[in-house]
Design a protein around this motif. Structure first.
Motif, PDB file in Angstrom:
ATOM      1  N   ASN A 144     -11.179  -5.976  -0.742  1.00  0.00           N
ATOM      2  CA  ASN A 144     -11.002  -5.285   0.537  1.00  0.00           C
ATOM      3  C   ASN A 144      -9.771  -4.372   0.473  1.00  0.00           C
ATOM      4  OD1 ASN A 144     -11.934  -6.768   3.680  1.00  0.00           O
ATOM      5  ND2 ASN A 144     -11.233  -4.690   3.359  1.00  0.00           N
ATOM      6  N   PHE A 145      -8.679  -4.883  -0.062  1.00  0.00           N
ATOM      7  CA  PHE A 145      -7.466  -4.069  -0.217  1.00  0.00           C
ATOM      8  C   PHE A 145      -7.704  -2.898  -1.175  1.00  0.00           C
ATOM      9  CE2 PHE A 145      -4.631  -7.991   0.737  1.00  0.00           C
ATOM     10  CZ  PHE A 145      -4.658  -7.725   2.100  1.00  0.00           C
ATOM     11  N   ASP A 146      -8.463  -3.141  -2.256  1.00  0.00           N
ATOM     12  CA  ASP A 146      -8.788  -2.056  -3.187  1.00  0.00           C
ATOM     13  C   ASP A 146      -9.520  -0.936  -2.449  1.00  0.00           C
ATOM     14  OD1 ASP A 146      -7.743  -3.616  -5.264  1.00  0.00           O
ATOM     15  OD2 ASP A 146      -9.722  -4.228  -6.008  1.00  0.00           O
ATOM     16  N   ARG A 147     -10.464  -1.320  -1.614  1.00  0.00           N
ATOM     17  CA  ARG A 147     -11.250  -0.332  -0.863  1.00  0.00           C
ATOM     18  C   ARG A 147     -10.370   0.404   0.151  1.00  0.00           C
ATOM     19  NH1 ARG A 147     -16.655  -2.523   1.484  1.00  0.00           N
ATOM     20  NH2 ARG A 147     -17.040  -0.291   1.588  1.00  0.00           N
ATOM     21  N   LEU A 148      -9.435  -0.304   0.770  1.00  0.00           N
ATOM     22  CA  LEU A 148      -8.497   0.329   1.699  1.00  0.00           C
ATOM     23  C   LEU A 148      -7.664   1.382   0.966  1.00  0.00           C
ATOM     24  CD1 LEU A 148      -6.907   0.664   4.334  1.00  0.00           C
ATOM     25  CD2 LEU A 148      -5.580  -1.373   3.679  1.00  0.00           C
ATOM     26  N   GLU A 149      -7.153   1.032  -0.214  1.00  0.00           N
ATOM     27  CA  GLU A 149      -6.360   2.001  -0.982  1.00  0.00           C
ATOM     28  C   GLU A 149      -7.190   3.232  -1.330  1.00  0.00           C
ATOM     29  OE1 GLU A 149      -2.946  -0.506  -3.289  1.00  0.00           O
ATOM     30  OE2 GLU A 149      -4.941  -0.560  -4.173  1.00  0.00           O
ATOM     31  N   LYS A 150      -8.431   3.020  -1.714  1.00  0.00           N
ATOM     32  CA  LYS A 150      -9.314   4.142  -2.053  1.00  0.00           C
ATOM     33  C   LYS A 150      -9.545   5.017  -0.822  1.00  0.00           C
ATOM     34  CE  LYS A 150     -13.814   5.130  -4.107  1.00  0.00           C
ATOM     35  NZ  LYS A 150     -15.054   4.562  -4.634  1.00  0.00           N
ATOM     36  N   HIS A 154      -4.045   3.084  11.256  1.00  0.00           N
ATOM     37  CA  HIS A 154      -5.163   3.915  11.719  1.00  0.00           C
ATOM     38  C   HIS A 154      -6.442   3.591  10.951  1.00  0.00           C
ATOM     39  CE1 HIS A 154      -7.625   7.612  12.140  1.00  0.00           C
ATOM     40  NE2 HIS A 154      -7.172   7.557  13.377  1.00  0.00           N
ATOM     41  N   ALA A 155      -6.313   3.294   9.666  1.00  0.00           N
ATOM     42  CA  ALA A 155      -7.495   2.949   8.859  1.00  0.00           C
ATOM     43  C   ALA A 155      -8.176   1.697   9.388  1.00  0.00           C
ATOM     44  CB  ALA A 155      -7.101   2.768   7.394  1.00  0.00           C
ATOM     45  N   PHE A 156      -7.404   0.817  10.034  1.00  0.00           N
ATOM     46  CA  PHE A 156      -8.007  -0.356  10.658  1.00  0.00           C
ATOM     47  C   PHE A 156      -8.437  -0.071  12.099  1.00  0.00           C
ATOM     48  CE2 PHE A 156      -8.064  -4.045  13.341  1.00  0.00           C
ATOM     49  CZ  PHE A 156      -8.948  -4.855  12.648  1.00  0.00           C
ATOM     50  N   SER A 157      -7.612   0.584  12.859  1.00  0.00           N
ATOM     51  CA  SER A 157      -7.849   0.726  14.306  1.00  0.00           C
ATOM     52  C   SER A 157      -8.912   1.767  14.655  1.00  0.00           C
ATOM     53  CB  SER A 157      -6.546   1.045  15.033  1.00  0.00           C
ATOM     54  OG  SER A 157      -6.033   2.305  14.623  1.00  0.00           O
ATOM     55  N   SER A 204      -6.502   7.075  -0.021  1.00  0.00           N
ATOM     56  CA  SER A 204      -6.253   8.170  -0.973  1.00  0.00           C
ATOM     57  C   SER A 204      -6.924   9.454  -0.517  1.00  0.00           C
ATOM     58  CB  SER A 204      -6.723   7.772  -2.377  1.00  0.00           C
ATOM     59  OG  SER A 204      -8.144   7.768  -2.454  1.00  0.00           O
ATOM     60  N   LYS A 205      -7.883   9.350   0.391  1.00  0.00           N
ATOM     61  CA  LYS A 205      -8.575  10.526   0.940  1.00  0.00           C
ATOM     62  C   LYS A 205      -7.790  11.169   2.078  1.00  0.00           C
ATOM     63  CE  LYS A 205     -13.012   8.185   0.285  1.00  0.00           C
ATOM     64  NZ  LYS A 205     -14.156   7.641   1.037  1.00  0.00           N
ATOM     65  N   VAL A 206      -6.812  10.439   2.630  1.00  0.00           N
ATOM     66  CA  VAL A 206      -6.068  10.901   3.799  1.00  0.00           C
ATOM     67  C   VAL A 206      -4.956  11.847   3.361  1.00  0.00           C
ATOM     68  CG1 VAL A 206      -4.587  10.180   5.718  1.00  0.00           C
ATOM     69  CG2 VAL A 206      -6.555   8.781   5.065  1.00  0.00           C
ATOM     70  N   LYS A 207      -4.939  13.004   3.973  1.00  0.00           N
ATOM     71  CA  LYS A 207      -3.867  13.959   3.716  1.00  0.00           C
ATOM     72  C   LYS A 207      -2.737  13.725   4.717  1.00  0.00           C
ATOM     73  CE  LYS A 207      -6.298  15.998   0.586  1.00  0.00           C
ATOM     74  NZ  LYS A 207      -6.471  15.119  -0.519  1.00  0.00           N
ATOM     75  N   VAL A 208      -1.525  13.529   4.217  1.00  0.00           N
ATOM     76  CA  VAL A 208      -0.374  13.234   5.080  1.00  0.00           C
ATOM     77  C   VAL A 208       0.198  14.519   5.641  1.00  0.00           C
ATOM     78  CG1 VAL A 208       1.884  12.135   5.196  1.00  0.00           C
ATOM     79  CG2 VAL A 208       0.123  11.209   3.700  1.00  0.00           C
ATOM     80  N   ILE A 260       0.854  -1.186   0.000  1.00  0.00           N
ATOM     81  CA  ILE A 260       0.000   0.000   0.000  1.00  0.00           C
ATOM     82  C   ILE A 260       0.894   1.242   0.000  1.00  0.00           C
ATOM     83  CG2 ILE A 260      -1.763   1.272   1.303  1.00  0.00           C
ATOM     84  CD1 ILE A 260      -2.862  -1.386   0.407  1.00  0.00           C
ATOM     85  N   GLU A 261       0.578   2.190  -0.858  1.00  0.00           N
ATOM     86  CA  GLU A 261       1.356   3.426  -0.922  1.00  0.00           C
ATOM     87  C   GLU A 261       0.829   4.422   0.106  1.00  0.00           C
ATOM     88  OE1 GLU A 261       1.896   4.970  -4.856  1.00  0.00           O
ATOM     89  OE2 GLU A 261       2.459   3.015  -5.648  1.00  0.00           O
ATOM     90  N   SER A 262       1.162   4.146   1.355  1.00  0.00           N
ATOM     91  CA  SER A 262       0.780   5.005   2.467  1.00  0.00           C
ATOM     92  C   SER A 262       1.635   4.614   3.664  1.00  0.00           C
ATOM     93  CB  SER A 262      -0.712   4.837   2.789  1.00  0.00           C
ATOM     94  OG  SER A 262      -1.139   5.808   3.717  1.00  0.00           O
TER      95      SER A 262
END
Length: 148
Positions: A135-141, A24-27, A144-148, A15-17
């Motif tokens: 599921n991984f595709d949805r995680l990547e999507k 955090h996306a999981f927790s 992509s909304k998260v600003k670093v 994952i490119e993040s």
């Protein structure tokens, strides 16, 4: 796919993040409900107590208007490394999600589903492997909304 034996289903994705964002996306249940499960599913998380012995109760709402109740109990929580749980509703299996930092902006995530028997695993292997990829595709999507 590196499985230890014929009782496992294993999927992984680079994952490119950052590992912090992926974990955090999981927790964080508010973010988790946005991407968990196959394409076109939505989620209602009723309880998400991310600690050993804590419960995870959710309803997955399928595109076919069928609700899928899920109940699990967390076993291992190692932030930014590993989360595991035992599923209490059918199909019964143990799940391990591993998070590995590859670089500051790349994370390897893996799903390992461990079944009691090879026959239990084989009953759903052909279906679940591709759904884990969704599921991984949805995680990547979602990431992509998260600003670093």
């Amino acid at each position: 796919m590196p499985t230890k034996n014929n009782k496992e289903i294993y999927n992984e994705r680079l994952i490119e993040s950052s590992i912090e964002n992926v974990y955090h996306a999981f927790s964080n249940p508010d973010q988790l409900k946005e991407w968990w499960g196959p394409e076109d599913f939505t989620n209602t998380i009723h309880e998400f107590d991310l600690r050993p012995g804590g419960k995870w109760l959710l309803t997955m709402h399928g595109p076919n208007n069928i609700n899928y109740e899920n109940a699990s109990v967390f076993k291992t929580i190692k932030p930014l490394q590993l989360v595991s749980w035992s599923r209490l509703t059918k199909p019964i299996f143990d799940m391990e999600i591993e998070f590995q930092k590859v670089s500051d902006y790349e994370t390897q995530i893996s799903f390992r589903m461990i079944f009691e028997s090879a026959s239990d695993c084989e009953k759903i292997r052909a279906f679940v492997g591709p759904k884990n990829e969704e599921n991984f595709d949805r995680l990547e999507k979602e990431l992509s909304k998260v600003k670093v």
